[in-house]
Design a protein around this motif. Sequence first.
Motif: not given
Length: 348
Positions: A115, A117, A119, A222
Amino acid sequence: MMLGSDVSSLSTTAETAAAQGLSIVVPVYNEATGLSLLHQRLNTLAAMLRQRFRLGCEVVYVDDGSTDATLSIARALKADSLDVQVVSLSRNFGKEAALMAGLDHARRGAVMFMDGDGQHPAALVEQLVAHWIEGGYDVVYTAKAHRDNESILRRLSVHGFYALINWGARQKIPEDAGDFRLLSPRAVAALRQLPERNRFFKGLASWIGFRQIRVDYEPEPRAHGVTTFNFMRLLGLSIEGLTSFSVAPLRFASLLGVLLASAAFLFGLSILWEVFTTGKQVPGYPSLVVGLMTIGGVQLIMIGVLGEYIGKILSELKARPIYFVAEHTTKPCEAEVATEAGERTAAE
Ligand code: UDP
Ligand code: MG
């Protein structure tokens, strides 16, 4: 005519892995704030992988129609120790389509999905790569170590979803597995051969088989912004996953039908019995209405389920492309270009 597919020529040994390299696919949708930091981490990571496994890396950022500065930031990123590809889709097609675009554009052997973001901890990547190169695993998937911070309702729905999708399935989809995973070159080849348009990525990656291993991890919060997957979107994704992957709802429908019919039959028998033994007619207005409503409701639900599957068939039949790439840039890794130039001058 061969009806299966043989990808054995792509199996990796520790020697061939380095030659094949690793593509890291990162879908990004409005991730402008954290993108530079993520790229920095990936650069450090690539340098480390090159040192430890002699592995060449590339990153493929798939901009899924972001409305902020994500694309211009991605275009300006430096290819210090890994190749950088930026694939920009013509609009927001959703994460599954972005992952597919990344898979299609990945040019190295193995592929890792991550991902954008922050994470998915970059620190875990070394362990995933070690499972592939040293352990010989083909699908290294990560799963949340626990769901303690999630509500009971959410945990129950997740549990129910997997119970339904895995009902009677030969290859079970592991509960809790995420999209953060590494696929070996032959697993990538297998995944690329699956022709369906309605993709449920986690399911497909599990369905292809090969040697799979689970790695538990603690997802980071996040880095910025909020998740784009709210309740309705998750519900949509679940229905999408369920209907594109399993016929369990259809079986469930048949089973429910049989149960209802049997109950009705028994009830009918009991009424007859009562009439014959006592000679009384049953008044039975409420039971009639309840019975009608039950059967009507169940039928409507099941027609809805059928509709979902017919919609799937329609969209497969239309065979539209899953995504359109509006722009595509590639930057070769500077460290690699430098060493190659060095080798050439040394040879001359
Ligand atoms: N994403 C995407 N297209 C979308 C929505 C999300 O490419 O339409 C990307 C997003 O940029 C992120 C990843 O998919 O890198 C996961 O999204 P998010 O963090 O919103 O989901 P969650 O982590 O809550 O599952
Ligand atoms: Mg996220």
